[in-house]
Motif scaffolding. Structure first.
Motif, short mmCIF file in Angstrom:
data_model
loop_
_atom_site.label_atom_id
_atom_site.label_comp_id
_atom_site.label_asym_id
_atom_site.label_seq_id
_atom_site.Cartn_x
_atom_site.Cartn_y
_atom_site.Cartn_z
N ALA A 113 11.91 -17.50 -11.64
CA ALA A 113 13.11 -16.70 -11.91
C ALA A 113 14.36 -17.43 -11.42
N GLY A 114 15.31 -17.62 -12.34
CA GLY A 114 16.56 -18.31 -12.02
C GLY A 114 16.53 -19.78 -12.35
N PHE A 115 15.32 -20.31 -12.66
CA PHE A 115 15.16 -21.75 -12.93
C PHE A 115 14.82 -22.02 -14.41
N GLU A 116 15.06 -21.04 -15.27
CA GLU A 116 14.63 -21.15 -16.67
C GLU A 116 15.24 -22.37 -17.38
N ASN A 117 16.45 -22.76 -16.98
CA ASN A 117 17.14 -23.89 -17.62
C ASN A 117 17.37 -25.05 -16.65
N VAL A 118 16.49 -25.15 -15.63
CA VAL A 118 16.71 -26.12 -14.56
C VAL A 118 16.76 -27.56 -15.07
N LYS A 119 17.64 -28.34 -14.45
CA LYS A 119 17.71 -29.78 -14.68
C LYS A 119 17.39 -30.48 -13.36
N PHE A 120 16.53 -31.50 -13.43
CA PHE A 120 16.13 -32.25 -12.23
C PHE A 120 17.15 -33.33 -11.89
N PHE A 121 17.40 -33.49 -10.59
CA PHE A 121 18.04 -34.70 -10.10
C PHE A 121 16.97 -35.75 -9.82
N ARG A 122 15.87 -35.28 -9.21
CA ARG A 122 14.70 -36.15 -9.03
C ARG A 122 13.48 -35.30 -8.73
N PRO A 123 12.29 -35.77 -9.12
CA PRO A 123 11.08 -34.97 -8.87
C PRO A 123 10.65 -35.05 -7.41
N GLY A 124 9.78 -34.15 -7.02
CA GLY A 124 9.17 -34.21 -5.70
C GLY A 124 8.14 -35.32 -5.65
N GLU A 179 6.32 -33.99 -15.18
CA GLU A 179 6.41 -33.01 -16.27
C GLU A 179 5.73 -31.69 -15.88
N VAL A 180 4.70 -31.75 -15.00
CA VAL A 180 4.06 -30.53 -14.51
C VAL A 180 5.01 -29.80 -13.56
N GLN A 181 5.65 -30.55 -12.66
CA GLN A 181 6.64 -29.96 -11.77
C GLN A 181 7.72 -29.24 -12.58
N PHE A 182 8.19 -29.92 -13.62
CA PHE A 182 9.31 -29.41 -14.42
C PHE A 182 8.92 -28.12 -15.15
N HIS A 228 1.82 -20.49 -11.02
CA HIS A 228 0.59 -21.03 -10.42
C HIS A 228 -0.34 -21.59 -11.49
N ASP A 229 -0.45 -20.86 -12.62
CA ASP A 229 -1.32 -21.33 -13.70
C ASP A 229 -0.83 -22.67 -14.26
N LEU A 230 0.48 -22.81 -14.42
CA LEU A 230 1.04 -24.07 -14.93
C LEU A 230 0.79 -25.21 -13.95
N PHE A 245 20.82 -29.15 -5.27
CA PHE A 245 20.12 -28.13 -4.47
C PHE A 245 18.71 -28.60 -4.14
N TYR A 246 18.24 -28.15 -2.99
CA TYR A 246 16.91 -28.47 -2.47
C TYR A 246 16.03 -27.25 -2.65
N VAL A 247 14.84 -27.42 -3.24
CA VAL A 247 13.95 -26.27 -3.51
C VAL A 247 12.91 -26.19 -2.39
N ASN A 248 13.28 -25.55 -1.30
CA ASN A 248 12.43 -25.47 -0.12
C ASN A 248 11.22 -24.58 -0.41
N GLY A 249 10.01 -25.13 -0.21
CA GLY A 249 8.78 -24.39 -0.49
C GLY A 249 8.07 -24.88 -1.73
N PHE A 250 8.66 -25.89 -2.41
CA PHE A 250 8.07 -26.41 -3.63
C PHE A 250 7.76 -27.90 -3.47
N SER A 251 7.36 -28.29 -2.26
CA SER A 251 6.96 -29.68 -2.03
C SER A 251 5.75 -30.00 -2.89
N THR A 252 5.77 -31.16 -3.56
CA THR A 252 4.70 -31.46 -4.51
C THR A 252 4.62 -32.94 -4.83
N SER A 253 3.41 -33.37 -5.23
CA SER A 253 3.21 -34.74 -5.72
C SER A 253 2.61 -34.72 -7.12
#
Length: 625
Positions: free
Chosen positions: A330-341, A320-323, A253-255, A308-316
């Motif tokens: 938890a579980g997303f420490e090394n996440v790679k984006f296909f595309r931003p929200g 770089e803030v999304q990322f 939330h802080d990020l 994968f679809y991250v349901n509950g993380f809809s954002t504009s």
């Protein structure tokens, strides 16, 4: 030489969920139909989450199927997981939901439409509509092609003057990678339509290979999955893919907050209203600042894809803030984006400008369906498309329209809410919107609607026969319970085990079964019940239907009686030329609302916001009642 036949019965503009159902319904009812869409490769795209159904939405999918629409069949054929939600509650709340293979879903819809007689396709942007006086006569495309039609159904989704937002960046588009549509809004406004702007959003899509699922909670499908369609064309899943659940944290939330000054939602660039019940992640942590964490559902996009679809993380927020925020989950420490929200703004037309058939009040033969009416969700769009297709076809065939009442279908509730109350934010269906939800269960949509679908030529005879068998078999099973007695020695072992008072004398099984402690799994332990099921070869659908009819008979009867009373007011027709201005004894607000919406019945008038019971009494007196 024209590219097309002289005049189509029905032209459908847009190939999303509303457009596909509209085109299929119209063509299957025997009308010459043209589906015009900007890209035939993107028919029936799941622009947001790869799933169909859910609370109240699952009931809508079953209703579409019961009437003869395609959404249930396509969902079953392309499902990767199935769940019945709310099973811990009463059957009025049970809601089917399936996780879908996004690519297969769109492919199956395309193939089913291509196999539908009377249906033509054309890939082009429709840039305007053609009218003569107050009647529609066709559409024109961006290349100047004119197509004539007796009726036109607009299902433009989020494409009308669509504007995509990611942080400080904004660009025209109907969804990621596709251009917006221009011209239609301008034509409609010139004709006297009122328009507005709405907003929706979507989360980032991520690479499943970069996720650590061991840090998440697995969410498997049902052990014995069901399906959407009542037909024999589909089967329940025999294998399923799991979804997963994880949580945001105060660190996440802080990020996210660090980017709020760059968020188009907070810095004023987005002025339109988004869906209240599907807020963006930045909206959630702003509105619910006391919450330490929010759920995120990590959903696979298909059988074989790693997306994968991250349901509950809809954002504009900026990408770089999304990322950085998502990497703190938890579980997303090394996440790679296909595309931003991203968020998207688009034009809509307040649905109070429509009749219950979804035909516009200003232009005869012009219908609106889907997000153009201010709704959100595939299921809401598909149901409107189906009803617009049906009613356009019935108009061409010079037959009476099909209007579903509020006690007949969630679809009826949805359309009546839109037409009578309007909406200033994206409208989403919930069970709480339906006052007759005990009647409008997902298990009986076929009993409610298949006869109607058959009557208009949409549901085939095999569907009707299947429905009639289910009704007859379940009714006979209920009669068996009413007529068959149980002795104490037959029942007490089960009753004591379930914490229910033992019997002291024989009693009818119907009365025993109605005890709140007993469930179907308990009743089938009785030898007489096992024998009846075996002798009559009853399937689970019939057994479940009989159980509900026994266990909830009092509630069902009470709602039916209430619906019958209200429906008497549905029969009191208000003449189309009725002058509300003559009634000086009703409130000014009521007079204004009645003039704007022009209700067709007293019951509809009573549901308009700002029209009081005393206003209705005065209205009835003026009508000689």
């Amino acid at each position: 030489m024209s590219l097309f036949q002289d005049t189509y019965d029905i032209i459908v503009v847009g190939g999303g969920h509303a457009g596909c159902e509209a085109a299929a319904a119209a063509a299957n009812m025997g009308c010459s139909t043209l589906l015009v869409t900007m890209n035939l490769q993107n028919i029936a795209q799941m622009s947001c989450n790869p799933a169909m159904g859910g609370i109240a939405k699952g009931q809508i999918v079953r209703e579409i199927d019961a009437l003869g629409g395609y959404s249930g069949i396509v969902s079953d054929k392309t499902a990767i997981q199935f769940k019945m939600l709310n099973l811990s509650k009463g059957p009025a709340m049970w809601s089917p939901r399936c996780q879908s293979d996004r690519m297969r879903f769109a492919e199956e819809w395309r193939l089913m439409l291509e196999q539908t007689p009377n249906l033509d396709f054309y890939q082009e942007m429709v840039s305007g509509i053609l009218t003569e006086g107050d009647k529609i006569i066709g559409v024109k495309t961006s290349l100047g092609v004119v197509v004539k039609g007796k009726t036109v159904i607009l299902t433009n989704g989020t494409f009308l003057n669509g504007l995509i937002h990611i942080g400080e960046k904004q660009f025209g588009g109907g969804r990621a990678g596709e251009s917006a549509s221009f011209g239609i809004t301008e034509d409609l406004v010139k004709l006297g339509f009122e328009s507005g702007r709405m907003k929706t959003g979507t989360p980032p899509r991520v690479d499943g290979r970069s996720l650590d699922f061991s840090k998440m909670i697995e969410q498997p499908g049902d052990v014995n999955p069901s399906k959407f369609s009542y037909s024999d064309q589909t089967k329940a899943l025999t294998s399923q893919r799991s979804c997963y659940m994880t949580y945001t944290s105060q660190g996440v939330h802080d990020l996210l907050r660090e980017g709020f000054d760059r968020s188009p939602m907070f810095n004023g660039r987005i002025k339109s209203i988004g869906p209240r019940y599907c807020p963006s992640i930045e909206d959630k942590i702003n509105r619910f600042a006391d919450k330490e964490r929010h759920q995120l559902f990590v959903e696979p996009e298909g059988w074989n894809t790693v997306e994968f679809y991250v349901n509950g993380f809809s954002t504009s927020l900026p990408e770089e803030v999304q990322f950085s925020a998502l990497r703190a989950v938890a579980g997303f420490e090394n996440v790679k984006f296909f595309r931003p929200g991203y968020a998207i703004e688009y034009d809509y037309f307040p649905p109070t400008q429509l009749k219950h058939t979804l035909e516009t009040k200003i232009i005869n033969g012009l219908y609106f369906a889907g997000q153009i009416n201010g709704t959100t969700g595939y299921e809401e769009a598909a149901s409107q498309g189906l009803m617009a297709g049906i009613n356009a076809a019935l108009q061409v065939q010079e037959k009476e329209p099909l209007i579903l009442k509020r006690d007949e279908a969630y679809i009826g509730v949805l359309i009546d809410d839109l037409i009578t109350k309007g909406t200033e934010e994206p409208y989403r269906m919930f069970t709480s919107r339906a006052e007759y939800r005990t009647l409008l269960r997902q298990d009986n949509a076929d009993l409610r609607l298949t006869p109607k679908g058959f009557e208009i030529g949409l549901a085939d005879e095999s569907r009707l026969k299947r429905m009639e068998y289910k009704k007859e078999a379940s009714d006979k099973f209920v009669t068996f319970f009413k007529e068959t007695s149980l002795k104490p020695e037959e029942a007490n072992l089960v009753l004591i085990e379930k914490g229910s008072s033992p019997m002291v004398q024989p009693d009818k099984m119907y009365k025993v079964f109605s005890r709140p402690q007993l469930e179907l799994s308990d009743i089938v332990k009785f030898e007489k019940v096992q024998a009846y099921i075996s002798e009559n070869d009853l399937d689970n659908e019939v057994i479940e239907q009989a159980e509900i009819q026994v266990k909830y008979a009092g509630y069902i009867e009470k709602e039916k009686n209430h619906a019958d009373k209200v429906n008497r007011l549905e029969d009191v027709i208000i003449p189309s030329n009725f002058d509300f201005d003559k009634i000086k004894s009703i409130s000014i607000e009521a007079r204004q609302k009645l003039n704007k919406i022009k209700p067709t019945t007293i019951a509809q008038a009573s549901r308009i916001s700002g029209v009081s019971p005393s206003d209705i009494s005065v209205l009835l007196i003026h009508m000689g009642r």
